[in-house]
Design a protein around this motif. Structure first.
Motif, PDB file in Angstrom:
ATOM      1  N   UNK A   1      -0.834  -0.822 -10.586  1.00 26.18           N
ATOM      2  CA  UNK A   1      -0.466  -2.013 -10.572  1.00 26.18           C
ATOM      3  C   UNK A   1      -1.459  -2.591 -11.370  1.00 26.18           C
TER       4      UNK A   1
ATOM      5  N   UNK B   1      -8.136  -9.655 -12.115  1.00 26.48           N
ATOM      6  CA  UNK B   1      -8.143  -9.631 -11.033  1.00 26.48           C
ATOM      7  C   UNK B   1      -8.866  -8.282 -10.732  1.00 26.48           C
TER       8      UNK B   1
ATOM      9  N   UNK C   1     -11.666  11.871  -5.491  1.00 30.55           N
ATOM     10  CA  UNK C   1     -12.826  10.422  -6.488  1.00 30.55           C
ATOM     11  C   UNK C   1     -13.651  10.986  -8.262  1.00 30.55           C
TER      12      UNK C   1
ATOM     13  N   UNK D   1       1.093  -1.340  -0.026  1.00 30.40           N
ATOM     14  CA  UNK D   1       0.075   0.013   0.039  1.00 30.40           C
ATOM     15  C   UNK D   1       0.817   0.879   0.662  1.00 30.40           C
TER      16      UNK D   1
ATOM     17  N   UNK E   1      -9.639   0.672 -12.642  1.00 33.06           N
ATOM     18  CA  UNK E   1      -9.415   1.122 -11.503  1.00 33.06           C
ATOM     19  C   UNK E   1      -7.703   1.135 -11.241  1.00 33.06           C
ATOM     20  N   UNK E   2      -6.984   0.913 -12.241  1.00 31.49           N
ATOM     21  CA  UNK E   2      -5.733   1.539 -11.330  1.00 31.49           C
ATOM     22  C   UNK E   2      -5.822   3.004 -11.711  1.00 31.49           C
TER      23      UNK E   2
ATOM     24  N   UNK F   1      -3.032  -6.308 -12.090  1.00 28.23           N
ATOM     25  CA  UNK F   1      -2.309  -7.384 -12.170  1.00 28.23           C
ATOM     26  C   UNK F   1      -2.560  -7.983 -13.556  1.00 28.23           C
TER      27      UNK F   1
ATOM     28  N   UNK G   1     -14.337   2.459  -7.375  1.00 27.42           N
ATOM     29  CA  UNK G   1     -13.705   3.621  -6.186  1.00 27.42           C
ATOM     30  C   UNK G   1     -12.740   2.588  -5.242  1.00 27.42           C
ATOM     31  N   UNK G   2     -12.941   1.822  -5.192  1.00 24.14           N
ATOM     32  CA  UNK G   2     -11.712   0.568  -4.468  1.00 24.14           C
ATOM     33  C   UNK G   2      -9.960   1.676  -5.207  1.00 24.14           C
ATOM     34  N   UNK G   3     -10.081   1.180  -6.271  1.00 28.20           N
ATOM     35  CA  UNK G   3      -8.461   2.403  -6.914  1.00 28.20           C
ATOM     36  C   UNK G   3      -8.615   3.089  -5.975  1.00 28.20           C
ATOM     37  N   UNK G   4      -9.136   4.212  -5.357  1.00 26.18           N
ATOM     38  CA  UNK G   4      -9.108   5.516  -5.428  1.00 26.18           C
ATOM     39  C   UNK G   4      -8.451   5.362  -3.528  1.00 26.18           C
ATOM     40  N   UNK G   5      -8.606   4.014  -3.066  1.00 26.24           N
ATOM     41  CA  UNK G   5      -8.976   3.487  -1.290  1.00 26.24           C
ATOM     42  C   UNK G   5      -7.464   4.707  -0.905  1.00 26.24           C
ATOM     43  N   UNK G   6      -6.488   4.839  -1.717  1.00 28.60           N
ATOM     44  CA  UNK G   6      -5.521   5.739  -0.878  1.00 28.60           C
ATOM     45  C   UNK G   6      -5.403   6.839  -0.264  1.00 28.60           C
TER      46      UNK G   6
ATOM     47  N   UNK H   1       1.812   2.115  -3.621  1.00 25.25           N
ATOM     48  CA  UNK H   1       0.671   2.618  -4.547  1.00 25.25           C
ATOM     49  C   UNK H   1       0.369   4.028  -3.684  1.00 25.25           C
TER      50      UNK H   1
END
Lengths: 331, 234
Positions: B80, B86, B110, B71, B147-148, B82, B98-103, B74
């Motif tokens: 990445x 994935x 977002x 993390x 997502x990445x 994958x 949205x999860x791609x923008x978690x950091x 990132x």
């Protein structure tokens, strides 16, 4: 300025239900109140389990946290005269410590799924054996009785069930609030991502370790509080009824049956299991001891095969027929 | 921008990478080609912190990446995509993004980033409510790239973006890579489809059995006899 909010029929129903719950102790006989208190306390514990269980982190060890929560304040009260107001947080602290000691290495070494369940299963048995082995102070398998103090806020003991009803109601609502709090925001999506594919989640910048530990600690702490209140309410502790594999499995069964993915699912599970228990006891009396467990077993099989999302899951699907049926939880 | 110096890595006692050195400059697209089992995916996983490095050094923008967990990497600006995409199949396309923008640094942006990704891949916008598992292969690749991109990376790692896709879709995926380059991103791409990847990258490395055997510009590699014979069937 906020526009006037439309009245949501669900909110109205919720407020009406809450009003009924508040009025309940003044109109019902003690036996019925006893049942409702149990439903609320177990409902709270099942909710606590589901807070992590619904993300595929299936713990078979929550009996451990419940046992710690029940015994720590009772022991502190009986031997040191420490008020449960301090004893309960002490139990929570010990439960959280246990959760971290078990959770950290599991999450560090990617012990997931069945293996995680087995590790936690062992944990609940270790706590049960420890309580039994320390029979000099815990009374072992004979159980222990708290020193009675009559009606006392200091000792958190109330002969009048209505006080415990109030406490159970507040704590249960608190459990639902914690669930909502976990649901809000991006952490919930992160947990879902982790439950689907840990490595993909990690590669997107999710600190898998921290997210899993956090939800585990929250779940363990709440379960511990539930165990404490259960002990305070009964004023009698027996290792078999507040800890061990049987309790852990009961938690899992009730949460699955009620529906661990829905806010009220675990509470429905509590209602179901307690109604079943009491019903069998009343109908069969002592003629059919052990029937409850047999019927539990059969029901669990049926639920997992035909209703993997539980009763509330089925109700949700009926309410929202447009949405594709959600697939069964991955094991 | 990204630099690997004599990196070795593996799984337990099995070593998959030996003294791999590689550089990617800002704005470049660099390819790593090689057969199955050469260590290409392991290399990507080492860069993104999913597999620990046994020896060597990695730097990104002049700062060391050694020992950082996934993390943190990132957060430094490396995303990445994958192998095998994935995606989270039971979440919608939009939730995957949205999860791609978690950091933390990406969360505030977002809405803006999602608009950008939808702009880049309009197909994803049409499919936003759909579960990611129901997308076609090419759309899944789009979703994985999108997502990445949500984390706002400077460097995009793409692991076998063409794997398992029909030839026509492979073409489309390489078009996506061109579009991403046009957005000013630096790309490191691992591929078995040598002919195609050499059309979109500036330079490439040949990785075989865990070691870098050749390096050069795309034009040089396209005319290299070894590559033509072994990897392009010419």
């Amino acid at each position: 300025m906020n526009p006037p909010r439309a009245i949501n029929p669900l909110h109205v129903a919720g407020i009406a239900a809450l009003a009924c719950l508040i009025a309940l102790p003044f109109v019902t006989p003690a036996y019925f109140l006893h049942i409702v208190i149990q439903i609320l306390l177990w409902g709270f514990i099942y909710t606590a389990w589901s807070i992590m269980g619904r993300f595929g982190f299936v713990s078979l060890g929550h009996g451990a946290f419940m046992g710690v929560g029940a015994y720590v304040p009772a022991l502190l009260w009986n031997y040191e005269g420490v008020t449960p107001w301090l004893g309960i947080p002490a139990g929570v602290a010990l439960s959280v410590l246990l959760a971290v000691v078990i959770g950290y290495p599991c999450f560090r070494f990617r012990v997931i799924g069945h293996y995680f369940a087995l590790v936690t299963l062992a944990l609940s048995e270790v706590v049960l054996r420890t309580i039994t082995a320390a029979r000099d102070i815990t009374g072992g398998s004979l159980g222990m009785t708290q020193k009675l103090a009559g009606h006392s806020w200091y000792a958190l003991q109330f002969p009048d069930k209505r006080y415990f009803y109030g406490i159970a109601l507040v704590v249960w609502l608190g459990g639902l609030l914690v669930w909502r709090w976990v649901d809000r925001g991006i952490e919930r999506e992160a947990l879902e991502a982790i439950s689907e594919d840990e490595e993909a989640a990690a590669s997107l910048g999710i600190d898998v370790m921290r997210e899993k530990l956090r939800v585990t600690v929250v779940s363990a702490a709440l379960t511990s509080v539930g165990g404490s209140l259960f002990g305070q309410y009964l004023a009698y502790l027996n290792p078999e009824t507040v800890s061990g594999i049987a309790v852990s499995l009961q938690i899992v069964f009730a949460a699955i049956a009620g529906g661990m993915y829905a806010l009220l699912g675990p509470t429905v599970g509590a209602f179901l299991t307690i109604a079943l228990n009491e019903g069998l006891r009343v109908w069969f009396g002592t003629n059919f001891i052990g029937a409850a467990n047999t019927i539990y077993g059969i029901l669990l099989i049926l639920f997992i095969i035909f209703m993997p999302r539980g009763i509330m899951g089925v109700i949700e699907n009926l309410r929202m027929p447009r949405r594709a049926p959600a697939p069964a939880p991955a094991e | 921008m990204l630099s690997l110096a004599a990196v070795s890595a593996g799984y337990g006692s099995f070593r998959a990478l030996f003294d791999v050195s590689l550089d990617v400059e800002a704005g470049e697209a660099v390819g790593v080609i090689g057969p199955n089992g050469a260590g290409k995916t392991t290399m990507m996983r080492v860069i993104s912190g999913l597999v620990p490095m046994d020896a060597g050094a990695m730097t990104f923008d002049g700062r060391s990446l050694d020992g950082l967990s996934a993390h943190r990497i990132v957060e430094r600006g490396i995303a990445h995509v994958p192998e095998n995409r994935r995606l989270f199949p039971r979440l919608t396309v939009e939730d995957n993004l949205r999860i791609g923008a978690f950091i933390p640094q990406a969360r505030a942006k977002i809405a803006e980033r999602m608009a950008w990704v939808y702009d880049l891949f309009p197909r994803l916008k049409e499919r936003r409510e759909q579960l990611a598992g129901t997308l076609s292969g090419g759309e899944q690749q789009m979703c994985a790239i999108g997502r990445a991109l949500m984390s706002g990376p400077k460097l995009l790692l793409m692991d076998e973006p063409s794997a398992g896709l029909a030839p026509l879709v492979v073409q489309q995926v390489f078009d996506l890579v061109r579009r991403i380059r046009a957005e000013g991103l630096t790309v490191l791409i691992v591929e078995q489809n040598v002919q195609q990847v050499l059309e979109v990258v500036d330079r490439a490395y040949l990785l075989e059995v865990g070691r870098i055997h050749l390096a050069g510009s795309s034009a040089e590699l396209k005319n290299n006899d070894l590559i033509r014979r072994s990897y392009m069937g010419l």
